[in-house]
Scaffold this motif. Structure first.
Motif, PDB file in Angstrom:
ATOM      1  N   GLY A   1       0.786  -1.222   0.000  1.00  0.00           N
ATOM      2  CA  GLY A   1       0.000   0.000   0.000  1.00  0.00           C
ATOM      3  C   GLY A   1       0.819   1.273   0.000  1.00  0.00           C
ATOM      4  N   VAL A   2       2.098   1.194  -0.346  1.00  0.00           N
ATOM      5  CA  VAL A   2       2.967   2.363  -0.399  1.00  0.00           C
ATOM      6  C   VAL A   2       2.890   2.981  -1.798  1.00  0.00           C
ATOM      7  N   SER A   3       2.646   4.284  -1.873  1.00  0.00           N
ATOM      8  CA  SER A   3       2.555   4.936  -3.178  1.00  0.00           C
ATOM      9  C   SER A   3       3.926   4.985  -3.829  1.00  0.00           C
ATOM     10  N   VAL A   4       3.985   4.621  -5.101  1.00  0.00           N
ATOM     11  CA  VAL A   4       5.258   4.498  -5.793  1.00  0.00           C
ATOM     12  C   VAL A   4       5.111   4.952  -7.241  1.00  0.00           C
ATOM     13  N   ARG A   5       6.146   5.607  -7.760  1.00  0.00           N
ATOM     14  CA  ARG A   5       6.231   5.909  -9.186  1.00  0.00           C
ATOM     15  C   ARG A   5       7.483   5.259  -9.731  1.00  0.00           C
ATOM     16  N   VAL A   6       7.349   4.626 -10.888  1.00  0.00           N
ATOM     17  CA  VAL A   6       8.473   3.971 -11.546  1.00  0.00           C
ATOM     18  C   VAL A   6       8.697   4.657 -12.889  1.00  0.00           C
ATOM     19  N   ILE A   7       9.865   5.279 -13.051  1.00  0.00           N
ATOM     20  CA  ILE A   7      10.167   5.933 -14.319  1.00  0.00           C
ATOM     21  C   ILE A   7      11.292   5.191 -15.020  1.00  0.00           C
ATOM     22  N   GLU A   8      11.240   5.203 -16.336  1.00  0.00           N
ATOM     23  CA  GLU A   8      12.228   4.511 -17.169  1.00  0.00           C
ATOM     24  C   GLU A   8      12.528   5.379 -18.385  1.00  0.00           C
ATOM     25  N   ALA A   9      13.808   5.692 -18.580  1.00  0.00           N
ATOM     26  CA  ALA A   9      14.187   6.583 -19.676  1.00  0.00           C
ATOM     27  C   ALA A   9      13.919   5.969 -21.038  1.00  0.00           C
ATOM     28  N   ALA A  10      14.033   4.648 -21.176  1.00  0.00           N
ATOM     29  CA  ALA A  10      13.783   4.003 -22.465  1.00  0.00           C
ATOM     30  C   ALA A  10      12.323   4.187 -22.865  1.00  0.00           C
ATOM     31  N   ALA A  11      12.099   4.168 -24.174  1.00  0.00           N
ATOM     32  CA  ALA A  11      10.752   4.399 -24.697  1.00  0.00           C
ATOM     33  C   ALA A  11       9.799   3.253 -24.416  1.00  0.00           C
ATOM     34  N   GLY A  12      10.338   2.065 -24.177  1.00  0.00           N
ATOM     35  CA  GLY A  12       9.489   0.912 -23.923  1.00  0.00           C
ATOM     36  C   GLY A  12      10.291  -0.194 -23.275  1.00  0.00           C
ATOM     37  N   PRO A  13       9.667  -1.354 -23.058  1.00  0.00           N
ATOM     38  CA  PRO A  13      10.377  -2.473 -22.441  1.00  0.00           C
ATOM     39  C   PRO A  13      11.627  -2.850 -23.223  1.00  0.00           C
ATOM     40  N   GLN A  14      12.656  -3.263 -22.501  1.00  0.00           N
ATOM     41  CA  GLN A  14      13.907  -3.612 -23.160  1.00  0.00           C
ATOM     42  C   GLN A  14      13.785  -4.937 -23.886  1.00  0.00           C
ATOM     43  N   ALA A  15      14.545  -5.050 -24.957  1.00  0.00           N
ATOM     44  CA  ALA A  15      14.638  -6.309 -25.680  1.00  0.00           C
ATOM     45  C   ALA A  15      15.825  -7.089 -25.148  1.00  0.00           C
ATOM     46  N   GLY A  16      15.932  -8.328 -25.543  1.00  0.00           N
ATOM     47  CA  GLY A  16      17.128  -9.097 -25.245  1.00  0.00           C
ATOM     48  C   GLY A  16      16.967 -10.057 -24.089  1.00  0.00           C
ATOM     49  N   SER A  17      17.655 -11.189 -24.208  1.00  0.00           N
ATOM     50  CA  SER A  17      17.600 -12.212 -23.168  1.00  0.00           C
ATOM     51  C   SER A  17      18.410 -11.808 -21.947  1.00  0.00           C
ATOM     52  N   ARG A  18      19.537 -11.127 -22.141  1.00  0.00           N
ATOM     53  CA  ARG A  18      20.375 -10.595 -21.061  1.00  0.00           C
ATOM     54  C   ARG A  18      20.539 -11.619 -19.945  1.00  0.00           C
ATOM     55  N   GLY A  19      20.164 -11.239 -18.690  1.00  0.00           N
ATOM     56  CA  GLY A  19      20.295 -12.157 -17.558  1.00  0.00           C
ATOM     57  C   GLY A  19      19.223 -13.217 -17.626  1.00  0.00           C
ATOM     58  N   LYS A  20      19.560 -14.390 -18.153  1.00  0.00           N
ATOM     59  CA  LYS A  20      18.546 -15.409 -18.449  1.00  0.00           C
ATOM     60  C   LYS A  20      18.403 -16.465 -17.373  1.00  0.00           C
ATOM     61  N   GLY A  21      19.274 -16.436 -16.347  1.00  0.00           N
ATOM     62  CA  GLY A  21      19.228 -17.466 -15.314  1.00  0.00           C
ATOM     63  C   GLY A  21      18.586 -16.957 -14.025  1.00  0.00           C
ATOM     64  N   ILE A  22      17.558 -17.639 -13.547  1.00  0.00           N
ATOM     65  CA  ILE A  22      16.896 -17.288 -12.291  1.00  0.00           C
ATOM     66  C   ILE A  22      17.218 -18.375 -11.274  1.00  0.00           C
ATOM     67  N   GLN A  23      17.832 -17.965 -10.171  1.00  0.00           N
ATOM     68  CA  GLN A  23      18.263 -18.918  -9.166  1.00  0.00           C
ATOM     69  C   GLN A  23      17.107 -19.331  -8.245  1.00  0.00           C
ATOM     70  N   PRO A  24      17.227 -20.498  -7.592  1.00  0.00           N
ATOM     71  CA  PRO A  24      16.148 -20.978  -6.723  1.00  0.00           C
ATOM     72  C   PRO A  24      15.703 -19.986  -5.659  1.00  0.00           C
ATOM     73  N   ARG A  25      16.643 -19.237  -5.052  1.00  0.00           N
ATOM     74  CA  ARG A  25      16.229 -18.263  -4.033  1.00  0.00           C
ATOM     75  C   ARG A  25      15.348 -17.183  -4.646  1.00  0.00           C
ATOM     76  N   THR A  26      15.665 -16.767  -5.877  1.00  0.00           N
ATOM     77  CA  THR A  26      14.842 -15.756  -6.542  1.00  0.00           C
ATOM     78  C   THR A  26      13.470 -16.315  -6.891  1.00  0.00           C
ATOM     79  N   LEU A  27      13.387 -17.591  -7.233  1.00  0.00           N
ATOM     80  CA  LEU A  27      12.080 -18.201  -7.476  1.00  0.00           C
ATOM     81  C   LEU A  27      11.230 -18.163  -6.211  1.00  0.00           C
TER      82      LEU A  27
END
Length: 475
Positions: free
Chosen positions: A24-50
């Protein structure tokens, strides 16, 4: 006034936004790019992150677009072929996810944006931070969209804006480390003809490694080729194809024009501090790693998971000193992860192949906050579960609603007290647990044990003596 202004809408910024919005905390998220980034980049998600994603309510989406325990097929310098992985590890009651997940980074961001939308938030794309000033009461930031400036007043500003972070630079926080220009890699997302998608293919060659990893939920592969001194760093298809033929010896594999391509350089850096007054840094804005070991994105996500519950608590009336613990807990973690990534990068260069060993360290399951200011216990045995450790999951927990997993009943932005003794009135969510159960065994509990689990899934306090007041002082 906005409570939190987040600069950057990658996995780190989006995770923080979801944690805050859920509380319930008010938040604004700004991103300089015009839209979502492309690319696979960091493709591995570790068990703790899951586990983090399960708590945020997106793990099913992420799993649906990924692949656990991908088979790795490695061709050596002598042409020999070795295979590893491919089969999930044996299930353990304390760990719901035993294997890393391969999924394109843009899919992870997509799942987080969808969750943020469900929580009433959104990313403001094409909106750039240009400057900010802070006072004792908050931060005044100037952001620009379509050439129009706007002043945003917020209680806190969090820079999740990557290695070139404008937040970090304007805060004057040093980014200590080095750039290894001699260690480079071409990374691209390409369609491939002539290669099955059953395995992550790796080839070791005298001039360097080359890999092709099928990207689940797409028709693409991630192409990686190390580029040593004097080697051609061109991102043109002709160079990618020629490098592939030389290093694999195969002319039957044909690449299509890359849909995304970049030249990665080894930047190994860590900020001197994570905070300047009301300004915080998280993710790549605070630490940059080599991709060896699949640690960078995961560490950033967990930065946000740590900072998020603390910002939410202070926004709702907790003592502001709680925020001092963010750097104390997370900076040593980043330093350790940098050391791990550096060691794996050196091994990659020496072996001309990517290390594939995975253990509790790379899976980030054994990271802990032992000995830090927020945690306490009256246990003396360092080999036992201690305050500051990740709280293990457990199965077979009997509740009025049926038999449940422990992780189904903890988190969600709240503290949880596990009480293995006589009933108590704690004023927080309390689970009455039989010390003879699987939960009791995993927690090493006796018939007076109390365990306080934080919103981020780490143990805040343990008392085998049943000291409820001491335990609750650490919430």
């Amino acid at each position: 006034m906005t409570e939190v202004l987040i600069v950057g809408a990658g996995p780190t910024g989006l995770t923080l936004a979801c944690v805050l919005a859920r509380s319930g905390v008010s938040v604004r998220v700004i991103e300089a790019a015009a839209g979502p980034q492309a690319g696979s980049r960091g493709k591995g998600i570790q068990p703790r992150t899951l586990e983090v994603f399960e708590d945020l309510g997106i793990v099913d989406r992420v799993l649906a677009n990924g692949r656990l325990a991908m088979l790795i097929r490695s061709t050596g310098l002598d042409g020999s072929i070795q295979e590893s992985g491919g089969e999930p590890r044996a299930k353990r009651p304390d760990t719901p996810y035993q294997s890393s997940l391969i999924t394109p980074e843009w899919r992870t961001e997509e799942a987080l944006r969808l969750r943020l939308a469900e929580l009433g938030g959104a990313v403001e794309f094409g909106t750039a931070l240009t400057s900010f000033e802070q006072s004792d009461d908050g931060v005044s930031a100037v952001v620009v969209k379509d050439g129009a400036p706007e002043t945003v007043d917020a209680r806190w500003l969090v820079g999740c804006d990557g290695g070139h972070s404008i937040v970090r630079k304007q805060a004057g926080i040093a980014f200590v480390g080095e750039t290894l220009d001699e260690m480079r890699m071409i990374v691209a997302d390409v369609e491939v003809d002539g290669l099955d998608r059953d395995a992550w293919q790796m080839w070791r060659h005298a001039e360097g490694l080359l890999t092709l990893c099928p990207l689940p939920s797409t028709d693409l592969f991630q192409y990686q080729a190390s580029i040593g001194p004097g080697q051609d760093p061109s991102l043109e298809l002709t160079n990618l194809q020629a490098t592939l033929v030389r290093r694999t010896g195969r002319t039957d594999i044909r690449l299509h024009e890359p849909q995304w391509v970049t030249l990665w350089r080894a930047n190994i850096r860590l900020v001197e501090r994570y905070r300047d007054g009301r300004v915080f840094l998280a993710g790549d804005a605070a630490h940059i790693h080599s991709p060896a070991g699949g640690q960078g994105m995961n560490t950033g996500i967990q930065d946000s998971y740590n900072l998020g519950w603390k910002l939410a608590a202070v926004a709702q009336g907790a003592a502001p000193a709680l925020l001092d613990s963010y750097e104390e807990e997370r900076r040593p973690i980043a330093a350790g992860v940098l050391a791990l990534s550096n060691a794996r990068l050196a091994q990659t260069a020496a072996d001309k192949g990517i290390p594939v060993r995975s253990d509790a360290q790379t899976q980030q399951l054994n990271l802990n906050y032992r000995g830090t200011a927020l945690v306490w216990d009256d246990r003396a045995d360092s080999d036992r579960l201690r305050a500051g450790d990740r709280a293990p999951d457990a199965t077979g927990l009997v509740t009025p609603d049926g038999v449940r997993r422990l992780f189904e009943l903890t988190g969600r932005g709240q503290f949880t007290l596990l009480n293995f003794g006589s009933p108590v009135q704690a004023g927080i969510r309390t689970l009455q647990v039989d010390p003879g159960s699987q939960v009791g065994d995993l927690y090493g509990a006796g018939d007076r044990t109390l365990v306080l689990i934080r919103p981020d899934g780490y143990i805040a306090a343990i008392s085998d003596a049943g000291d409820l007041d001491a335990v609750l002082r650490h919430r």
